[in-house]
Motif scaffolding. Structure first.
Motif, PDB file in Angstrom:
ATOM      1  N   GLY A   1     121.911  48.205  46.045  1.00 18.39           N
ATOM      2  CA  GLY A   1     122.719  47.059  46.479  1.00 18.39           C
ATOM      3  C   GLY A   1     122.969  47.090  47.985  1.00 18.39           C
ATOM      4  N   LEU A   2     123.273  48.262  48.493  1.00 18.43           N
ATOM      5  CA  LEU A   2     123.539  48.384  49.932  1.00 18.43           C
ATOM      6  C   LEU A   2     122.277  48.079  50.752  1.00 18.43           C
ATOM      7  CD1 LEU A   2     125.715  51.629  49.823  1.00 18.43           C
ATOM      8  CD2 LEU A   2     126.493  49.363  50.545  1.00 18.43           C
ATOM      9  N   LEU A   3     121.143  48.530  50.245  1.00 19.14           N
ATOM     10  CA  LEU A   3     119.886  48.274  50.960  1.00 19.14           C
ATOM     11  C   LEU A   3     119.580  46.773  50.986  1.00 19.14           C
ATOM     12  CD1 LEU A   3     117.460  51.134  49.832  1.00 19.14           C
ATOM     13  CD2 LEU A   3     118.739  50.924  51.959  1.00 19.14           C
TER      14      LEU A   3
ATOM     15  N   ILE B   1     129.763  51.873  56.515  1.00 17.40           N
ATOM     16  CA  ILE B   1     129.435  53.302  56.389  1.00 17.40           C
ATOM     17  C   ILE B   1     129.406  53.662  54.907  1.00 17.40           C
ATOM     18  CG2 ILE B   1     130.148  55.666  56.916  1.00 17.40           C
ATOM     19  CD1 ILE B   1     131.710  54.560  59.331  1.00 17.40           C
ATOM     20  N   TYR B   2     128.347  54.348  54.513  1.00  6.62           N
ATOM     21  CA  TYR B   2     128.265  54.875  53.140  1.00  6.62           C
ATOM     22  C   TYR B   2     128.349  56.391  53.270  1.00  6.62           C
ATOM     23  CZ  TYR B   2     126.563  55.217  48.291  1.00  6.62           C
ATOM     24  OH  TYR B   2     126.439  55.454  46.934  1.00  6.62           O
ATOM     25  N   THR B   3     129.429  56.954  52.711  1.00  8.51           N
ATOM     26  CA  THR B   3     129.671  58.391  52.906  1.00  8.51           C
ATOM     27  C   THR B   3     130.350  58.991  51.683  1.00  8.51           C
ATOM     28  OG1 THR B   3     130.563  60.004  54.487  1.00  8.51           O
ATOM     29  CG2 THR B   3     131.933  58.069  54.034  1.00  8.51           C
ATOM     30  N   VAL B   4     130.633  60.293  51.736  1.00  7.74           N
ATOM     31  CA  VAL B   4     131.298  60.929  50.585  1.00  7.74           C
ATOM     32  C   VAL B   4     132.771  60.502  50.524  1.00  7.74           C
ATOM     33  CG1 VAL B   4     129.798  62.953  50.493  1.00  7.74           C
ATOM     34  CG2 VAL B   4     131.808  63.000  51.952  1.00  7.74           C
ATOM     35  N   GLU B   5     133.287  60.500  49.332  1.00  5.15           N
ATOM     36  CA  GLU B   5     134.663  60.053  49.089  1.00  5.15           C
ATOM     37  C   GLU B   5     135.670  60.734  50.028  1.00  5.15           C
ATOM     38  OE1 GLU B   5     135.209  57.469  46.726  1.00  5.15           O
ATOM     39  OE2 GLU B   5     137.112  57.516  47.801  1.00  5.15           O
ATOM     40  N   GLU B   6     135.468  62.023  50.278  1.00  5.73           N
ATOM     41  CA  GLU B   6     136.410  62.787  51.124  1.00  5.73           C
ATOM     42  C   GLU B   6     136.579  62.177  52.517  1.00  5.73           C
ATOM     43  OE1 GLU B   6     134.024  64.106  49.326  1.00  5.73           O
ATOM     44  OE2 GLU B   6     134.621  66.036  48.440  1.00  5.73           O
TER      45      GLU B   6
ATOM     46  N   VAL C   1     124.698  46.424  59.734  1.00  5.63           N
ATOM     47  CA  VAL C   1     124.208  47.802  59.854  1.00  5.63           C
ATOM     48  C   VAL C   1     124.742  48.659  58.702  1.00  5.63           C
ATOM     49  CG1 VAL C   1     124.402  49.915  61.242  1.00  5.63           C
ATOM     50  CG2 VAL C   1     124.033  47.711  62.378  1.00  5.63           C
ATOM     51  N   LEU C   2     123.842  49.343  58.033  1.00  6.19           N
ATOM     52  CA  LEU C   2     124.268  50.308  57.008  1.00  6.19           C
ATOM     53  C   LEU C   2     124.062  51.713  57.556  1.00  6.19           C
ATOM     54  CD1 LEU C   2     125.096  51.152  54.134  1.00  6.19           C
ATOM     55  CD2 LEU C   2     122.674  51.001  53.498  1.00  6.19           C
ATOM     56  N   ILE C   3     125.170  52.460  57.616  1.00  8.79           N
ATOM     57  CA  ILE C   3     125.089  53.831  58.087  1.00  8.79           C
ATOM     58  C   ILE C   3     125.328  54.779  56.916  1.00  8.79           C
ATOM     59  CG2 ILE C   3     126.303  55.544  59.529  1.00  8.79           C
ATOM     60  CD1 ILE C   3     126.095  53.495  61.707  1.00  8.79           C
ATOM     61  N   ILE C   4     124.348  55.594  56.610  1.00 10.34           N
ATOM     62  CA  ILE C   4     124.522  56.569  55.525  1.00 10.34           C
ATOM     63  C   ILE C   4     124.621  57.923  56.212  1.00 10.34           C
ATOM     64  CG2 ILE C   4     123.552  57.510  53.404  1.00 10.34           C
ATOM     65  CD1 ILE C   4     122.026  54.852  53.056  1.00 10.34           C
ATOM     66  N   ALA C   5     125.835  58.427  56.307  1.00 14.40           N
ATOM     67  CA  ALA C   5     126.048  59.614  57.143  1.00 14.40           C
ATOM     68  C   ALA C   5     127.283  60.373  56.700  1.00 14.40           C
ATOM     69  CB  ALA C   5     126.215  59.185  58.599  1.00 14.40           C
ATOM     70  N   GLY C   6     127.372  61.600  57.186  1.00 12.52           N
ATOM     71  CA  GLY C   6     128.568  62.403  56.949  1.00 12.52           C
ATOM     72  C   GLY C   6     128.530  63.077  55.585  1.00 12.52           C
ATOM     73  N   SER C   7     129.273  64.171  55.504  1.00 14.43           N
ATOM     74  CA  SER C   7     129.460  64.877  54.244  1.00 14.43           C
ATOM     75  C   SER C   7     130.845  65.505  54.341  1.00 14.43           C
ATOM     76  CB  SER C   7     128.366  65.933  54.060  1.00 14.43           C
ATOM     77  OG  SER C   7     128.282  66.729  55.224  1.00 14.43           O
ATOM     78  N   LYS C   8     131.222  66.313  53.381  1.00 15.68           N
ATOM     79  CA  LYS C   8     132.551  66.928  53.427  1.00 15.68           C
ATOM     80  C   LYS C   8     132.656  67.779  54.695  1.00 15.68           C
ATOM     81  CE  LYS C   8     135.792  69.507  50.648  1.00 15.68           C
ATOM     82  NZ  LYS C   8     135.972  70.426  49.536  1.00 15.68           N
TER      83      LYS C   8
ATOM     84  N   GLU D   1     137.381  49.039  62.154  1.00 15.98           N
ATOM     85  CA  GLU D   1     136.428  47.916  62.259  1.00 15.98           C
ATOM     86  C   GLU D   1     135.271  48.060  61.274  1.00 15.98           C
ATOM     87  OE1 GLU D   1     137.520  49.808  64.716  1.00 15.98           O
ATOM     88  OE2 GLU D   1     138.384  48.534  66.276  1.00 15.98           O
ATOM     89  N   ALA D   2     135.060  49.269  60.754  1.00 17.30           N
ATOM     90  CA  ALA D   2     133.918  49.478  59.855  1.00 17.30           C
ATOM     91  C   ALA D   2     134.316  49.280  58.395  1.00 17.30           C
ATOM     92  CB  ALA D   2     133.370  50.888  60.040  1.00 17.30           C
ATOM     93  N   ILE D   3     133.350  48.830  57.580  1.00 16.63           N
ATOM     94  CA  ILE D   3     133.551  48.803  56.127  1.00 16.63           C
ATOM     95  C   ILE D   3     133.197  50.205  55.625  1.00 16.63           C
ATOM     96  CG2 ILE D   3     132.722  47.817  53.947  1.00 16.63           C
ATOM     97  CD1 ILE D   3     131.622  45.450  55.634  1.00 16.63           C
ATOM     98  N   ILE D   4     134.036  50.751  54.746  1.00 15.27           N
ATOM     99  CA  ILE D   4     133.712  52.081  54.215  1.00 15.27           C
ATOM    100  C   ILE D   4     133.416  51.963  52.711  1.00 15.27           C
ATOM    101  CG2 ILE D   4     134.454  54.508  54.025  1.00 15.27           C
ATOM    102  CD1 ILE D   4     134.643  53.510  56.928  1.00 15.27           C
ATOM    103  N   THR D   5     132.286  52.448  52.318  1.00 13.68           N
ATOM    104  CA  THR D   5     131.956  52.564  50.895  1.00 13.68           C
ATOM    105  C   THR D   5     131.685  54.045  50.653  1.00 13.68           C
ATOM    106  OG1 THR D   5     130.977  50.372  50.953  1.00 13.68           O
ATOM    107  CG2 THR D   5     130.402  51.750  49.066  1.00 13.68           C
ATOM    108  N   ALA D   6     132.268  54.581  49.594  1.00 17.34           N
ATOM    109  CA  ALA D   6     132.158  56.036  49.413  1.00 17.34           C
ATOM    110  C   ALA D   6     131.581  56.387  48.048  1.00 17.34           C
ATOM    111  CB  ALA D   6     133.524  56.666  49.601  1.00 17.34           C
TER     112      ALA D   6
END
Ligand SMILES: NC(=O)C1=CN([C@@H]2O[C@H](COP(=O)(O)OP(=O)(O)OC[C@H]3O[C@@H](n4cnc5c(N)ncnc54)[C@H](O)[C@@H]3O)[C@@H](O)[C@H]2O)[C@@H](O)CC1
Ligand SMILES: Nc1ncnc2c1ncn2[C@@H]1O[C@H](COP(=O)(O)OP(=O)(O)O)[C@@H](O)[C@H]1O
Ligand SMILES: [K+]
Length: 498
Positions: free
Chosen positions: A305-307, A273-278, A243-250, A289-294
């Motif tokens: 690549g994530l897709l 999870i793909y989110t902002v660095e913050e 599952v790729l989750i693209i969510a969240g912001s500062k 448990e989640a992988i975080i890519t920022a």
């Protein structure tokens, strides 16, 4: 499955039963009246001073029959006929005569008296315009009464199609509805005006309606576990989807957390999870448990690549509406090859850029707008959407080839070529920030386990509501937090294993 007819479908089922199956209309009316009397007795309603108020349609005919049956039991019954004699249906006229035959007297004016119970047989599914004039005055007046109010089929004034109040409506304590719960008894405010609803089987054949593409259905919550994807002993995390989750912001890490947590709780195998660095550190700590890519800025290659990695994508919860989130969303919507849930700000961006939706593939997207987001997407105001929920969700799902999950206390799920789903689980404890993020995560988790977009959306909405019901038991209506809905998911899903 449970089916909810609208007025037209119910009338067609009546006609079919009468014309094709040969059950006389008057016989159906007798059964309808008998069931009302039985239910009033079984519920222990005080029948010491009864007022039955009848209109000229067949709903009024039911009322005359009820009054006769109660009179035959030697009860004190007053009957007020507020319809027009010339407009009476043949059956109602006949029932009026039968009532008079047992010595019943008919008054044409309603007076506020100390009745113990008022039976509302003014309008049923034949209500065709707003209530005005003397009908308005009488309904308002009987709503002031201290008597128990029993509605026959549907409270007079409630649209059987939409649940809207047509000018005014009877506020019933109890409604005896015939054969099927009408759609207007599902949607608010009709659902509240009806009080406790009893469904009486009077032998109307509804099979044709159940097969009709226009029919609205729901799942039986008690059969919920049969709807769930299977969990195989010989499986590994890859079996249940990446599952790729693209969510969240500062300042909005919570949206990504709730998406991801809910997808995991629903059974997804691996969540990134793909989110902002913050948000990196916060999310890593909240959900190890989640992988975080920022990201710091838009990186097309990274998104591509994530897709390629993902089996299912969930995008939009808390991503904000800014240049970077717009670019990511455009890239995802135009290039994603796997099922994709679009929520919240993802939808707000699409509302401003409908061109992103040109050429999208059918059967691949689930959109989860609440009414305000739906309003932005469709340019239809919220009040209008409320008065035509089914039509609005269907029209959207016809215009764009997506599954449209129009969220509210009664969420509607529409998809071209499928019957429309309406949800009946859940409660007001869920009216709290973050609940929608949980739903997006649940649906994503189901898609990751192989459910198609429509089924995943319907089952997800049901599970979300059931999780809310479980959370309410633990924390009460006021105090449930969105993250506790995720605990609710676990409580509901673990029942499957009991
Ligand atoms: N044989 C049948 O068809 C059966 C019908 N049944 C009952 O019949 C009901 C439906 O009967 P009908 O189709 O006759 O419809 P209704 O009894 O609901 O009312 C229709 C009548 O009300 C008038 N009307 C509608 N809106 C109005 C408004 N705002 N102000 C003033 N007048 C208004 C219409 O012109 C028409 O005369 C069901 O809800 C159910 O209670 C049951 O007895 C089961 C069998
Ligand atoms: N009174 C209620 N009864 C049932 N479900 C509700 C109720 N209020 C809210 N919900 C559900 O909670 C969710 C709220 O979603 P949304 O408004 O998008 O929340 P957020 O954006 O804060 O995450 C929807 O799925 C909705 O169906
Ligand atoms: K009624």
């Amino acid at each position: 499955m449970i089916y909810f007819p609208d007025a037209g479908q119910m009338k067609a089922a009546d006609r079919y039963t009468i014309d094709v199956l040969g059950i006389p209309s008057l016989e159906l009316m007798e059964r309808a009246a008998e069931s009302c009397v039985q239910i009033m007795e079984a519920e222990g309603i005080d029948l010491s001073k009864i007022c039955v108020i009848c209109g000229s349609g067949n709903n009024g005919g039911d009322g005359f029959a009820i009054a006769r049956m109660l009179k035959e039991k030697k009860l004190d019954v007053e009957l007020v006929f507020i319809g027009k004699e010339v407009s009476c249906t043949e059956e109602t006229r006949r029932q009026m005569q039968l009532f008079q035959k047992v010595g019943g007297r008919i008054s044409n004016t309603y007076e506020e008296k100390e009745y113990s119970v008022i039976v509302d047989a003014i309008f049923g599914v034949g209500l065709s315009r707003p209530i005005e004039g003397k009908y308005f005055e009488i309904i308002e007046s009987l709503n002031r009464s201290k008597a128990v109010r029993v509605a026959v089929d549907i409270p007079s004034g409630i649209s059987a199609d939409t649940g809207c109040v047509m000018g005014t409506a009877v506020r019933a304590d109890l409604t005896v509805t015939f054969q099927k719960r009408k759609l207007g008894l599902i949607f608010y405010p009709g659902c509240e005006y009806a009080g406790r609803v009893f469904i009486a089987d009077i032998g109307i054949c509804t099979e044709k309606m159940e097969e009709d593409a226009e029919t609205v259905f729901s799942y039986e919550p008690s059969l919920f576990s049969e709807l769930l994807p299977e969990r195989k002993p010989d499986s590994h995390k890859g079996t249940y989807g990446k599952v790729l989750i693209i969510a969240g912001s500062k300042g909005m890490a919570g949206a990504a957390y709730l998406n991801a947590l809910s997808a995991y709780r629903t059974g997804a195998g691996l969540v990134q999870i793909y989110t902002v660095e913050e948000n990196r550190m916060i999310l890593q700590q909240l959900l190890p448990e989640a992988i975080i890519t920022a990201y710091d800025s838009y990186d097309e290659e990274e998104v591509r690549g994530l897709l390629t990695w993902a089996d299912v994508v969930c995008i939009g919860s808390g991503i904000g509406v800014n240049e970077c989130s717009e670019k990511i969303l455009e890239m995802v919507v135009k290039n994603v090859q796997v099922p994709c849930v679009v929520d919240a700000d993802g939808l707000n961006i699409l509302a401003g850029h409908p061109q992103y939706l040109e050429g999208i593939s059918a059967g691949q997207f689930v959109f989860t707008p609440h009414l305000k987001e739906m309003s932005r997407l469709t340019r239809i105001d919220v009040e209008t959407l409320k008065s035509r929920r089914i039509d609005a969700a269907r029209a959207f799902a016809e215009k764009y080839p997506v599954v449209c999950v129009m969220k509210d206390a009664r969420t509607v799920v529409a998809c071209a070529g499928r019957q429309t789903y309406v949800n009946i689980s859940g409660n007001a404890a869920m009216a709290k920030a973050g609940s929608g993020d949980v739903l997006a995560g649940i649906i994503t988790g189901l898609l990751a386990q192989g459910k198609d977009c429509f089924e995943g959306a319907c089952i997800g909405v049901l599970l979300h509501g059931m999780a809310g019901d479980a959370a309410k038991v633990e924390k009460g209506s006021y105090s449930v937090l969105a993250r506790e809905l995720a605990d609710g998911i676990a409580a509901v899903l673990s029942r499957k294993e009991d």
